[in-house]
Design a protein around this motif. Structure first.
Motif, short mmCIF file in Angstrom:
data_model
loop_
_atom_site.label_atom_id
_atom_site.label_comp_id
_atom_site.label_asym_id
_atom_site.label_seq_id
_atom_site.Cartn_x
_atom_site.Cartn_y
_atom_site.Cartn_z
N GLY A 282 3.05 -34.23 -11.30
CA GLY A 282 3.16 -33.76 -9.93
C GLY A 282 2.03 -32.84 -9.52
N ARG A 283 1.53 -32.05 -10.46
CA ARG A 283 0.51 -31.06 -10.12
C ARG A 283 -0.87 -31.66 -9.89
NH1 ARG A 283 2.05 -25.55 -13.54
NH2 ARG A 283 4.30 -25.96 -13.53
N PRO B 296 -11.72 -26.71 -13.08
CA PRO B 296 -10.92 -26.67 -11.85
C PRO B 296 -11.75 -26.60 -10.58
CG PRO B 296 -10.72 -24.62 -13.10
CD PRO B 296 -11.40 -25.60 -13.99
N ALA B 297 -12.95 -26.03 -10.66
CA ALA B 297 -13.80 -25.92 -9.46
C ALA B 297 -14.23 -27.28 -8.93
CB ALA B 297 -15.03 -25.07 -9.76
N ILE C 42 -1.24 -26.56 -4.17
CA ILE C 42 -0.50 -25.96 -5.27
C ILE C 42 -0.22 -24.51 -4.88
CG2 ILE C 42 -0.56 -25.21 -7.68
CD1 ILE C 42 -0.28 -28.19 -7.47
N LEU C 43 1.06 -24.15 -4.80
CA LEU C 43 1.48 -22.80 -4.48
C LEU C 43 2.50 -22.34 -5.53
CD1 LEU C 43 2.02 -23.37 -0.64
CD2 LEU C 43 -0.03 -22.42 -1.75
N LEU D 86 -2.43 -24.19 -12.39
CA LEU D 86 -2.75 -25.61 -12.27
C LEU D 86 -2.19 -26.36 -13.49
CD1 LEU D 86 -6.45 -25.29 -11.05
CD2 LEU D 86 -4.44 -25.83 -9.66
N SER D 87 -2.31 -27.68 -13.47
CA SER D 87 -1.79 -28.48 -14.57
C SER D 87 -2.60 -28.25 -15.84
CB SER D 87 -1.81 -29.96 -14.20
OG SER D 87 -3.13 -30.46 -14.22
N LYS D 88 -2.04 -28.71 -16.95
CA LYS D 88 -2.67 -28.49 -18.26
C LYS D 88 -4.00 -29.20 -18.41
CE LYS D 88 -0.19 -32.41 -20.35
NZ LYS D 88 0.82 -32.80 -21.36
N HIS D 89 -4.36 -30.07 -17.48
CA HIS D 89 -5.61 -30.81 -17.58
C HIS D 89 -6.84 -29.95 -17.28
CE1 HIS D 89 -2.39 -33.57 -16.08
NE2 HIS D 89 -2.73 -34.21 -17.18
N PHE D 90 -6.63 -28.75 -16.73
CA PHE D 90 -7.73 -27.92 -16.28
C PHE D 90 -7.90 -26.67 -17.13
CE2 PHE D 90 -6.05 -30.29 -12.68
CZ PHE D 90 -7.18 -30.96 -12.27
N ARG D 91 -9.15 -26.28 -17.35
CA ARG D 91 -9.46 -25.08 -18.09
C ARG D 91 -9.01 -23.85 -17.32
NH1 ARG D 91 -14.06 -28.30 -19.12
NH2 ARG D 91 -15.29 -27.33 -17.45
#
Length: 341
Positions: A114-115, A212-213, A235-236, A335-340
């Protein structure tokens, strides 16, 4: 098989293990060691999929029979497959169900799905609705996948949704309203993130592997307000801390559209122990995945945006959410786990 629960409720991990051992839940490949969660089962993509021109429900037919009416081409996920944003795909799952009497199931996207704004829904043969599996269902499972903001890379074994199994008709114990936090409590005054429309590819099996940027624009609210633009993804975080008792689970449901033209939270399951002292993570916020409808909408700090519906488990689970570590325990705006980080 015959399955008996001590009381109506959501089945905990040890009961899911029992159903697997009895053959009520089977898989094309051996189950992963961490696939059974405290009160849910992660489902995995197989190597077989289809690009379709429209979403559908199978009605009185099987999913694969109905696919033939809308298929554009088949997809082989071996080695990885790119699912393009704005397109609709159907992928067969590795797991199969043969539910015993008295047991039903319901699916929901995983939090990480979802994120990143990937919309997924479970499908069954002759199913009249998405995500719900009827008592006595005996057959394969399929997943409709529709990336909205980012194109994604998947492969066999990728986990995009999870299955919750229920015995009987568990009562709703509590319904709690959830508000949004737009009060500058985060470092740098960041209250949320907006997805970048022309970002690159997200590998959904790659943890902390993306900057993430490259994918997100940080947002700072003005006077505790945030303008939501149509068609954008945000994302909030919730204003309130979310705590799930160890003998309960919860589902976050979208608020009635009469209070706002937006949808909140694709991924709605909260496992027992989320945000509790016993799981060493008191004070976890709920992350809100927000998408507006056709008109701009001004969101205010504290505005009610979703509801948490609590249900009992049939018994306390042998393990709780966050034991052994979790990307989302003790979270704030995240954010989701995919991002540093």
């Amino acid at each position: 098989m015959t399955f008996t629960a001590s009381r109506p409720g959501i089945l905990p991990c040890q009961a899911i293990d029992t159903l697997i051992a009895a053959g009520a839940v089977t898989s094309d490949t051996p189950f992963d060691a961490d696939q059974v969660q405290p009160a849910s089962l992660d489902l995995r993509l197989s190597d077989r999929g289809w690009r379709v021109r429209a979403s559908f429900l199978p009605g009185e037919r099987t999913v694969e029979t109905r696919i033939q009416d809308v298929v554009m081409h088949t997809i082989d996920l071996d080695g990885g497959a790119v699912l393009e944003k704005g397109c609709v795909y159907i992928v067969k799952l590795q797991e199969r169900l043969s539910l015993p009497p008295g047991v039903v199931a319901r699916a929901n996207p995983k939090s990480s799905t979802g994120r990143v704004d990937v919309f997924v829904r479970l499908m069954t043969d002759r199913g009249a609705t998405f995500d719900d599996v009827a008592e006595g269902y005996d057959g394969p499972l399929y997943l409709e996948i529709a990336p909205q903001t980012f194109s994604v890379l998947v492969r066999p074994g990728t986990r995009l949704n999870q299955l919750r199994l229920k015995a009987g008709e568990p009562p709703r114990l509590e319904t709690r309203s959830v508000g949004v936090d737009l009060a500058f409590k985060n470092e740098g005054g960041i209250v949320g993130y907006r997805g970048r429309r022309h970002a690159g590819l997200i590998d959904l099996d790659k943890v902390a592997g993306h900057d993430p940027a490259d994918f997100w624009e940080p947002l700072r609210a003005q006077r505790g307000e945030l303008m939501l633009d149509p068609g954008e993804f945000y994302i909030l975080a919730s204003r309130e801390a979310v705590e799930i008792p160890v003998d309960q689970a919860a589902e976050m449901t979208p608020i009635d559209p009469s209070v706002g033209e937006f949808r909140v939270h694709y991924a709605g399951f909260f496992d027992p122990g989320f945000g509790t002292d016993e799981a060493h993570g008191a004070g976890s916020r709920g992350v809100l995945e927000v998408r507006t409808h056709d008109t701009p909408f001004m969101l205010e700090h504290g505005q009610i945006v979703a509801r948490l519906v609590y249900e009992p488990l049939t018994e306390r689970p042998d393990r709780l959410y966050g034991e052994g570590g979790s990307h989302y325990q003790s979270q704030g705006l995240k954010l989701s786990k995919h991002f540093r980080a």
